[in-house]
Scaffold this active site. Structure first.
Site, PDB file in Angstrom:
ATOM      1  N   HIS A 177       0.990  -1.195  -0.334  1.00  0.00           N
ATOM      2  CA  HIS A 177      -0.115   0.081  -0.138  1.00  0.00           C
ATOM      3  C   HIS A 177       0.588   1.275  -0.107  1.00  0.00           C
ATOM      4  O   HIS A 177       0.572   2.482   0.699  1.00  0.00           O
ATOM      5  CB  HIS A 177      -0.947   0.201   1.546  1.00  0.00           C
ATOM      6  CG  HIS A 177      -0.182   0.011   2.390  1.00  0.00           C
ATOM      7  ND1 HIS A 177      -0.696  -0.726   3.292  1.00  0.00           N
ATOM      8  CD2 HIS A 177       1.361   0.509   2.887  1.00  0.00           C
ATOM      9  CE1 HIS A 177      -0.038  -1.032   4.784  1.00  0.00           C
ATOM     10  NE2 HIS A 177       0.958   0.396   4.133  1.00  0.00           N
ATOM     11  N   GLU A 226       4.080  -5.434   8.791  1.00  0.00           N
ATOM     12  CA  GLU A 226       2.480  -4.948   7.989  1.00  0.00           C
ATOM     13  C   GLU A 226       2.187  -6.447   7.804  1.00  0.00           C
ATOM     14  O   GLU A 226       0.850  -6.878   6.884  1.00  0.00           O
ATOM     15  CB  GLU A 226       2.336  -4.281   7.474  1.00  0.00           C
ATOM     16  CG  GLU A 226       3.036  -2.741   7.348  1.00  0.00           C
ATOM     17  CD  GLU A 226       2.981  -1.787   6.466  1.00  0.00           C
ATOM     18  OE1 GLU A 226       2.991  -0.381   7.099  1.00  0.00           O
ATOM     19  OE2 GLU A 226       3.468  -1.935   5.488  1.00  0.00           O
TER      20      GLU A 226
HETATM   21  C1  DHB Z   1       6.080   2.892   2.976  1.00  0.00           C
HETATM   22  C2  DHB Z   1       5.799   1.748   2.371  1.00  0.00           C
HETATM   23  C3  DHB Z   1       4.118   2.147   3.016  1.00  0.00           C
HETATM   24  O1  DHB Z   1       3.863   0.652   3.621  1.00  0.00           O
HETATM   25  C4  DHB Z   1       4.088   3.203   3.864  1.00  0.00           C
HETATM   26  O2  DHB Z   1       2.977   2.778   4.931  1.00  0.00           O
HETATM   27  C5  DHB Z   1       4.113   4.189   3.512  1.00  0.00           C
HETATM   28  C6  DHB Z   1       5.527   4.817   2.421  1.00  0.00           C
HETATM   29  C7  DHB Z   1       7.179   3.485   1.496  1.00  0.00           C
HETATM   30  O3  DHB Z   1       7.941   1.872   1.082  1.00  0.00           O
HETATM   31  O4  DHB Z   1       7.667   4.655   0.960  1.00  0.00           O
HETATM   32 FE    FE Z   2       2.702   1.025   5.021  1.00  0.00          FE
END
Ligand code: DHB
Ligand code: FE
Length: 289
Positions: free
Chosen positions: A12, A241
């Site tokens: 996400h 996550e």
């Molecule tokens: C990114 C990944 C994430 O799960 C998130 O919530 C915010 C940023 C990233 O890879 O930039």
């Molecule tokens: Fe995230």
């Protein structure tokens, strides 16, 4: 009787929202990730779920650090999005399904999951981007009603993988005992490996991600044996996550079949992963045609 027709899991990353605005879906950097949604769209078009139960981790928009909720369930008729500062568009509100939410909450509490009930709840990028990826042309007319379920993956102490698996199973029992006849898809968002801060910022573990994608299909219990410390070591501090994927898989039946999966690194700082699982009875019907 309500039926859980399958599960969709996806990363996400906020910059997905930027890529959509800029029309970068065919750009080589993004293409493999966006292409993963072609079979998802075909499946959604064909199965037409009525409800999406979205299991995700809030990053500070719905729940903030002053009161961090381990497990929470939305119980509203509508869920709004708001600006989180990522520079991506705020998406139109999502229809809720308060009656189903309360049934899930009743069932979870009876099952000894004392969840927080959110009658007002802002949904962040971890909810909105997967919905946009599933239904890119929906505009404000989202074709499913939604129930957001959040798992704390932000502030120590986090629930264990085993606890999230059990939560998912309890969500599955709740959905199976729902009086309605809706078709339900369970959506998990987050992961896979990534670490956004500290000396390991940028850490991605392709081997572990691919192992998780293999295990989540046929041997998800194997993933529940990792401690949180091991998951942080193997997947990065935000790689926890993965818990949302484990909970989603718990909510599906014992046997599932993989309709599609894609793994593409990196998207932003993250091992970008998409997986669509059909509950076996649905998969059998598809195979028979
Ligand atoms: C990114 C990944 C994430 O799960 C998130 O919530 C915010 C940023 C990233 O890879 O930039
Ligand atoms: Fe995230």
């Amino acid at each position: 009787m309500a039926r859980i027709i399958g599960g969709l899991a996806t990363s996400h990353v906020p910059s997905i929202g930027g890529a959509i605005v800029k029309g970068l879906q065919q750009d080589p950097y993004w293409k493999p990730f966006f292409d993963a949604f072609d079979p998802v769209h075909a499946w959604l078009e064909r199965e037409k779920p009525d409800v999406a139960v979205v299991i995700y981790n809030d990053h500070g928009l719905g729940h903030f650090l002053d009161k961090m909720l381990t497990f929470a369930v939305g119980a509203a008729e509508s869920y709004s999005n708001a600006d989180e500062g990522w520079g991506i568009p705020v998406l139109p509100p999502f229809p809720g399904h308060a009656e189903l939410s309360w049934h899930i909450i009743d069932s979870l509490v009876a099952d000894e999951f004392d969840v927080t009930m959110c009658q007002e709840h802002l949904v962040d990028h971890a909810f909105t981007l997967p919905m946009k990826l599933m239904y890119p042309d929906a505009g404000a007319a989202w074709p499913v009603r939604t129930v957001p379920i959040t798992i704390n993956s932000v502030q120590h102490p986090l629930p264990t993988a085993l606890r999230c698996w059990k939560l998912g199973k309890a969500v599955g029992r709740a959905l199976e005992s729902w009086k309605g006849d809706e078709k339900i898809v369970v959506v998990a968002t987050g992961g896979l490996s990534h670490q956004l801060d500290g000396t390991r910022a940028g850490f991605i573990n392709k081997d572990f991600d691919q192992l998780c994608m293999e295990k989540i299909v046929d041997d998800p219990v194997a993933l529940t044996r990792y401690s949180n410390k091991q998951i942080v070591e193997l997947a990065g501090s935000q790689g926890v996550e993965l818990m949302c994927w484990i909970a989603m898989r718990g909510a599906l039946g014992g046997r599932v079949s993989k309709v599609h999966s894609t793994y593409h690194v990196p998207i932003s700082n993250t091992g970008g992963a998409v997986m669509l699982l059909a509950n076996s009875d649905v998969a059998t019907a598809i195979a028979a045609e």
